[in-house]
Design a protein around this motif. Sequence first.
Motif, mmCIF file in Angstrom:
data_model
loop_
_atom_site.group_PDB
_atom_site.id
_atom_site.type_symbol
_atom_site.label_atom_id
_atom_site.label_comp_id
_atom_site.label_asym_id
_atom_site.label_seq_id
_atom_site.Cartn_x
_atom_site.Cartn_y
_atom_site.Cartn_z
ATOM 1 N N MET A 1 66.243 73.953 -39.335
ATOM 2 C CA MET A 1 64.795 73.851 -39.309
ATOM 3 C C MET A 1 64.232 75.040 -38.535
ATOM 4 S SD MET A 1 62.423 70.760 -37.884
ATOM 5 C CE MET A 1 63.261 69.636 -38.948
ATOM 6 N N THR A 2 63.132 75.566 -38.990
ATOM 7 C CA THR A 2 62.487 76.698 -38.340
ATOM 8 C C THR A 2 61.916 76.267 -37.000
ATOM 9 O OG1 THR A 2 61.881 77.563 -40.494
ATOM 10 C CG2 THR A 2 60.713 78.460 -38.615
ATOM 11 N N ARG A 3 62.101 77.102 -36.010
ATOM 12 C CA ARG A 3 61.517 76.819 -34.704
ATOM 13 C C ARG A 3 60.347 77.758 -34.492
ATOM 14 N NH1 ARG A 3 63.815 75.397 -28.878
ATOM 15 N NH2 ARG A 3 61.795 74.802 -28.175
ATOM 16 N N TYR A 4 59.221 77.214 -34.152
ATOM 17 C CA TYR A 4 58.020 77.994 -33.930
ATOM 18 C C TYR A 4 57.778 78.100 -32.446
ATOM 19 C CZ TYR A 4 57.646 77.299 -38.840
ATOM 20 O OH TYR A 4 57.925 77.287 -40.175
ATOM 21 N N PRO A 5 57.214 79.210 -31.987
ATOM 22 C CA PRO A 5 57.061 79.459 -30.553
ATOM 23 C C PRO A 5 56.341 78.364 -29.790
ATOM 24 C CG PRO A 5 56.406 81.386 -31.836
ATOM 25 C CD PRO A 5 56.699 80.280 -32.800
ATOM 26 N N ASP A 6 55.352 77.715 -30.417
ATOM 27 C CA ASP A 6 54.586 76.706 -29.685
ATOM 28 C C ASP A 6 55.151 75.301 -29.848
ATOM 29 O OD1 ASP A 6 51.778 76.405 -32.019
ATOM 30 O OD2 ASP A 6 53.919 76.575 -32.332
ATOM 31 N N ASP A 7 56.279 75.166 -30.535
ATOM 32 C CA ASP A 7 56.894 73.846 -30.720
ATOM 33 C C ASP A 7 57.736 73.455 -29.516
ATOM 34 O OD1 ASP A 7 55.903 73.294 -33.193
ATOM 35 O OD2 ASP A 7 57.706 73.855 -34.281
ATOM 36 N N LEU A 9 60.341 71.487 -29.955
ATOM 37 C CA LEU A 9 61.241 70.827 -30.875
ATOM 38 C C LEU A 9 62.541 70.470 -30.166
ATOM 39 C CD1 LEU A 9 61.382 70.028 -33.851
ATOM 40 C CD2 LEU A 9 62.514 72.195 -34.276
ATOM 41 N N GLN A 10 62.815 69.176 -30.075
ATOM 42 C CA GLN A 10 64.061 68.723 -29.496
ATOM 43 C C GLN A 10 64.442 67.389 -30.117
ATOM 44 O OE1 GLN A 10 63.482 67.217 -25.283
ATOM 45 N NE2 GLN A 10 61.805 68.677 -25.429
ATOM 46 N N LEU A 11 65.727 67.135 -30.124
ATOM 47 C CA LEU A 11 66.217 65.885 -30.700
ATOM 48 C C LEU A 11 65.761 64.708 -29.856
ATOM 49 C CD1 LEU A 11 69.863 66.944 -31.575
ATOM 50 C CD2 LEU A 11 67.965 66.635 -33.155
ATOM 51 N N PRO A 12 65.421 63.593 -30.511
ATOM 52 C CA PRO A 12 65.036 62.413 -29.727
ATOM 53 C C PRO A 12 66.249 61.833 -29.008
ATOM 54 C CG PRO A 12 65.076 61.901 -32.070
ATOM 55 C CD PRO A 12 65.332 63.368 -31.944
ATOM 56 N N ILE A 62 57.550 60.151 -39.826
ATOM 57 C CA ILE A 62 57.947 60.763 -38.562
ATOM 58 C C ILE A 62 58.845 59.814 -37.775
ATOM 59 C CG2 ILE A 62 57.084 61.505 -36.291
ATOM 60 C CD1 ILE A 62 54.562 62.539 -37.836
ATOM 61 N N LEU A 63 58.424 58.558 -37.671
ATOM 62 C CA LEU A 63 59.208 57.568 -36.931
ATOM 63 C C LEU A 63 60.566 57.339 -37.573
ATOM 64 C CD1 LEU A 63 56.359 55.023 -36.128
ATOM 65 C CD2 LEU A 63 57.607 56.452 -34.467
ATOM 66 N N SER A 64 60.617 57.324 -38.902
ATOM 67 C CA SER A 64 61.888 57.129 -39.607
ATOM 68 C C SER A 64 62.853 58.272 -39.315
ATOM 69 C CB SER A 64 61.652 57.012 -41.113
ATOM 70 O OG SER A 64 60.884 55.869 -41.399
ATOM 71 N N ILE A 72 61.695 66.847 -35.815
ATOM 72 C CA ILE A 72 60.805 67.249 -36.904
ATOM 73 C C ILE A 72 59.708 68.136 -36.351
ATOM 74 C CG2 ILE A 72 61.210 65.165 -38.265
ATOM 75 C CD1 ILE A 72 58.288 64.440 -37.302
ATOM 76 N N THR A 73 59.051 68.822 -37.264
ATOM 77 C CA THR A 73 57.881 69.598 -36.894
ATOM 78 C C THR A 73 56.842 69.420 -37.978
ATOM 79 O OG1 THR A 73 57.102 71.782 -36.176
ATOM 80 C CG2 THR A 73 58.681 71.745 -37.974
ATOM 81 N N LEU A 74 55.583 69.437 -37.606
ATOM 82 C CA LEU A 74 54.484 69.339 -38.554
ATOM 83 C C LEU A 74 53.862 70.717 -38.711
ATOM 84 C CD1 LEU A 74 52.707 66.093 -37.330
ATOM 85 C CD2 LEU A 74 54.222 66.356 -39.282
ATOM 86 N N MET A 75 53.448 71.001 -39.937
ATOM 87 C CA MET A 75 52.866 72.300 -40.208
ATOM 88 C C MET A 75 51.754 72.130 -41.241
ATOM 89 S SD MET A 75 54.976 75.532 -41.710
ATOM 90 C CE MET A 75 56.412 74.819 -40.997
#
Length: 151
Positions: A1-7, A9-12, A62-64, A72-75
Amino acid sequence: MTRYPDDDLQLPSSDESAQAREASQALAQLLEQPGGTVRVSDGVGSSVFELPTSAAKMLLRILSEMASGNAITLMPVHAELTTQEAADLLNVSRPYLVKLLEKGDIPYRKVGTHRRVLVSDLLDHKERRRVEQKRDLEELTAIAVDHDMGY
């Protein structure tokens, strides 16, 4: 998955995944009810609002994903991506993506010497490819049936 600078993003964590599993089950039940309206409350009734059905369905997805331990990330679909981010979204190499852009398969614009691609154009391309692949598979299946190849 792409990581964006302002994310962030980490595994729950396992606790977050368990909470997400419970919440997704409850939300799915609410969405199955007639009307599908989801009302959110703070538990004492002082802060209540309704979620639009489309937002509730997105929240369920998202919850699933969180329940499965996925980050996940939203875009927004109007976001512009670099060629590397676009290639990551399509799960192809950057040189292959550039070939698609240069052939005109996917629209893009240039910012200086850099190409930018809209997420919506990438998703359109992805859907067109899915439809083409399905059609090709149906043709191959028909050929196999015509030639009595066990289908």
